[in-house]
Design a protein around this motif. Structure first.
Motif, mmCIF file in Angstrom:
data_model
loop_
_atom_site.group_PDB
_atom_site.id
_atom_site.type_symbol
_atom_site.label_atom_id
_atom_site.label_comp_id
_atom_site.label_asym_id
_atom_site.label_seq_id
_atom_site.Cartn_x
_atom_site.Cartn_y
_atom_site.Cartn_z
ATOM 1 N N PRO A 48 1.032 -1.199 -0.093
ATOM 2 C CA PRO A 48 0.036 -0.033 0.076
ATOM 3 C C PRO A 48 0.853 1.352 0.016
ATOM 4 N N ALA A 49 0.331 2.363 -0.565
ATOM 5 C CA ALA A 49 1.133 3.781 -0.820
ATOM 6 C C ALA A 49 1.207 4.131 0.793
ATOM 7 N N ALA A 50 2.453 4.636 0.980
ATOM 8 C CA ALA A 50 2.644 5.354 2.209
ATOM 9 C C ALA A 50 1.483 6.379 2.556
ATOM 10 N N PRO A 51 1.139 6.333 3.702
ATOM 11 C CA PRO A 51 0.075 7.530 3.967
ATOM 12 C C PRO A 51 0.793 9.041 3.647
ATOM 13 N N GLN A 52 0.209 9.750 3.178
ATOM 14 C CA GLN A 52 0.678 10.941 3.132
ATOM 15 C C GLN A 52 0.329 11.888 4.189
ATOM 16 N N ALA A 53 1.206 12.772 4.675
ATOM 17 C CA ALA A 53 1.035 13.551 5.789
ATOM 18 C C ALA A 53 0.112 14.812 5.190
ATOM 19 N N ASN A 73 2.178 18.500 8.658
ATOM 20 C CA ASN A 73 2.720 19.655 7.851
ATOM 21 C C ASN A 73 2.001 20.845 7.782
ATOM 22 N N VAL A 74 2.543 22.148 7.975
ATOM 23 C CA VAL A 74 1.790 23.388 7.980
ATOM 24 C C VAL A 74 2.566 24.414 7.003
ATOM 25 N N ARG A 75 1.576 24.910 6.196
ATOM 26 C CA ARG A 75 1.808 26.168 5.177
ATOM 27 C C ARG A 75 1.348 27.189 5.699
ATOM 28 N N ILE A 76 2.265 28.435 5.695
ATOM 29 C CA ILE A 76 1.628 29.475 6.203
ATOM 30 C C ILE A 76 1.926 30.569 5.041
ATOM 31 N N ALA A 77 0.556 31.058 4.740
ATOM 32 C CA ALA A 77 0.499 31.936 3.429
ATOM 33 C C ALA A 77 0.183 33.440 3.890
ATOM 34 N N GLY A 78 -0.617 33.395 5.149
ATOM 35 C CA GLY A 78 -0.821 34.808 5.784
ATOM 36 C C GLY A 78 -0.036 35.169 6.736
ATOM 37 N N LYS A 79 -0.533 35.532 7.920
ATOM 38 C CA LYS A 79 0.242 36.185 9.041
ATOM 39 C C LYS A 79 0.014 35.291 10.224
ATOM 40 N N PHE A 80 1.042 34.901 10.975
ATOM 41 C CA PHE A 80 1.071 33.921 12.129
ATOM 42 C C PHE A 80 1.882 34.774 13.244
ATOM 43 N N LYS A 81 1.347 34.822 14.637
ATOM 44 C CA LYS A 81 2.073 35.276 15.374
ATOM 45 C C LYS A 81 2.058 34.378 16.679
ATOM 46 N N GLY A 82 3.070 33.449 16.967
ATOM 47 C CA GLY A 82 3.121 32.297 17.759
ATOM 48 C C GLY A 82 4.001 31.201 17.450
ATOM 49 N N ASP A 83 4.295 30.359 18.215
ATOM 50 C CA ASP A 83 5.073 29.552 18.053
ATOM 51 C C ASP A 83 4.432 28.441 17.416
ATOM 52 N N ASN A 85 5.405 24.217 16.459
ATOM 53 C CA ASN A 85 6.104 22.829 16.974
ATOM 54 C C ASN A 85 5.269 21.913 16.256
ATOM 55 N N VAL A 86 5.997 21.246 14.916
ATOM 56 C CA VAL A 86 5.337 20.389 14.298
ATOM 57 C C VAL A 86 6.418 19.260 13.932
ATOM 58 N N GLU A 87 6.011 17.935 13.868
ATOM 59 C CA GLU A 87 6.833 16.882 13.434
ATOM 60 C C GLU A 87 7.182 16.719 12.175
ATOM 61 N N GLY A 88 6.246 17.456 11.197
ATOM 62 C CA GLY A 88 6.460 17.479 9.806
ATOM 63 C C GLY A 88 7.091 18.631 9.386
ATOM 64 N N ALA A 104 10.346 22.166 13.469
ATOM 65 C CA ALA A 104 9.732 21.357 12.550
ATOM 66 C C ALA A 104 10.854 20.223 11.947
ATOM 67 N N ARG A 105 10.519 19.642 11.192
ATOM 68 C CA ARG A 105 11.477 18.462 10.763
ATOM 69 C C ARG A 105 12.247 19.199 9.686
ATOM 70 N N ARG A 106 11.624 19.919 8.629
ATOM 71 C CA ARG A 106 12.244 20.845 7.653
ATOM 72 C C ARG A 106 11.228 22.134 7.649
ATOM 73 N N VAL A 107 12.179 23.047 7.354
ATOM 74 C CA VAL A 107 11.560 24.546 7.489
ATOM 75 C C VAL A 107 12.176 24.946 6.011
ATOM 76 N N THR A 108 10.849 25.660 5.425
ATOM 77 C CA THR A 108 11.196 26.327 4.215
ATOM 78 C C THR A 108 10.822 27.787 4.170
ATOM 79 N N VAL A 109 11.576 28.584 3.907
ATOM 80 C CA VAL A 109 11.333 29.989 4.031
ATOM 81 C C VAL A 109 11.375 30.931 2.899
ATOM 82 N N ALA A 110 10.003 31.331 2.486
ATOM 83 C CA ALA A 110 10.066 32.349 1.261
ATOM 84 C C ALA A 110 9.621 33.447 1.547
ATOM 85 N N GLY A 111 9.006 33.599 2.624
ATOM 86 C CA GLY A 111 8.452 34.909 3.311
ATOM 87 C C GLY A 111 9.338 35.547 4.253
#
Length: 183
Positions: A48-53, A73-83, A85-88, A104-111
C-alpha cells in the motif's frame, strides 16, 4: 411453406458462415470459472502507498495569533504570531509572515520569519526569504538574495555539542563549519 427451394444446399447460401455454431445445438452454457487465478500464493500483493502527511494551511488573507503543534505539515501563506511545533514540514510562502519560534523537521522560508528555528533537520531559505533569529539545523541552504540576521549552528549533532568545543578529538575530525576534515 419453405423459404428455400427444396433442392438447395446450405453451402450455397451467401450469409451462412461455416465457422459459426449451428443453431440446432441448444442454448450456450456460461462458465463462471476464472480464466486464470487473479492471485497466486507465490505472488505478493502490491504494497500500500505510504500515507501522505496532511497539510494545514493558513491562507494569505488570514491573520492568526496562537500556537500550532501537531504531527502534520503546515503551510503559512498569511500572518501568524506564535510558536510552531510540528513533527512534519513547515513552509512559509512568499509574502507570508511568522513571528515566533519554530520546531519542525524541515523548514522552508520564502516569506518573513522573526524567531528562532530549533533542531530542524533541514532549513531552506528561498531568494525572497527574510530571517531574523537564530538557526540550529542539520543542513542549511541559503539562496542568493535571501537575508538572515542571527546566530547559525549548522552541521553539529547533539552528541558533539554536549562534549564541548574544547574536545581535541572533535577538533581533529571536524572543522569550524561541522564538515569532515580530510588530511
Amino acid at each position: 411453406m419453405s423459404i428455400f427451394p427444396q433442392g438447395s444446399a446450405k453451402k450455397d447460401l451467401p450469409f451462412k458462415d461455416s465457422a459459426a455454431p449451428a443453431r440446432d445445438q441448444g442454448p450456450a452454457v456460461a462458465s463462471f470459472e476464472p480464466a486464470e487465478a487473479p492471485f497466486q500464493a507465490t505472488q505478493r500483493p502490491a504494497a500500500p502507498a505510504a500515507p501522505q502527511a496532511r497539510e494545514s494551511v493558513i491562507a494569505s488573507d488570514l491573520t492568526i495569533e496562537g500556537k500550532i503543534s501537531g504531527s502534520g505539515n503546515v503551510r503559512i501563506a498569511g500572518k501568524f504570531k506564535g510558536d510552531v511545533n510540528v513533527e512534519g514540514d513547515l513552509v512559509i510562502d512568499g509574502g507570508a509572515r511568522l513571528n515566533g519560534g519554530v520546531r519542525a523537521r524541515r523548514v522552508t522560508v520564502a516569506g518573513e520569519l522573526e524567531g528562532n528555528i530549533e533542531s530542524a533537520e533541514r532549513v531552506d531559505l528561498q531568494p525572497s526569504a527574510v530571517l531574523v533569529g537564530d538557526v540550529k539545523a542539520g543542513t542549511l541552504t541559503v539562496a542568493a538574495g535571501s537575508r538572515i540576521r542571527g546566530h547559525v549552528e549548522c552541521g553539529w549533532d547533539d552528541a558533539g555539542a554536549a562534549k564541548g568545543k574544547d574536545d581535541k578529538a572533535q577538533k581533529d575530525s571536524k572543522d569550524q563549519a561541522g564538515l569532515d576534515v580530510v588530511k
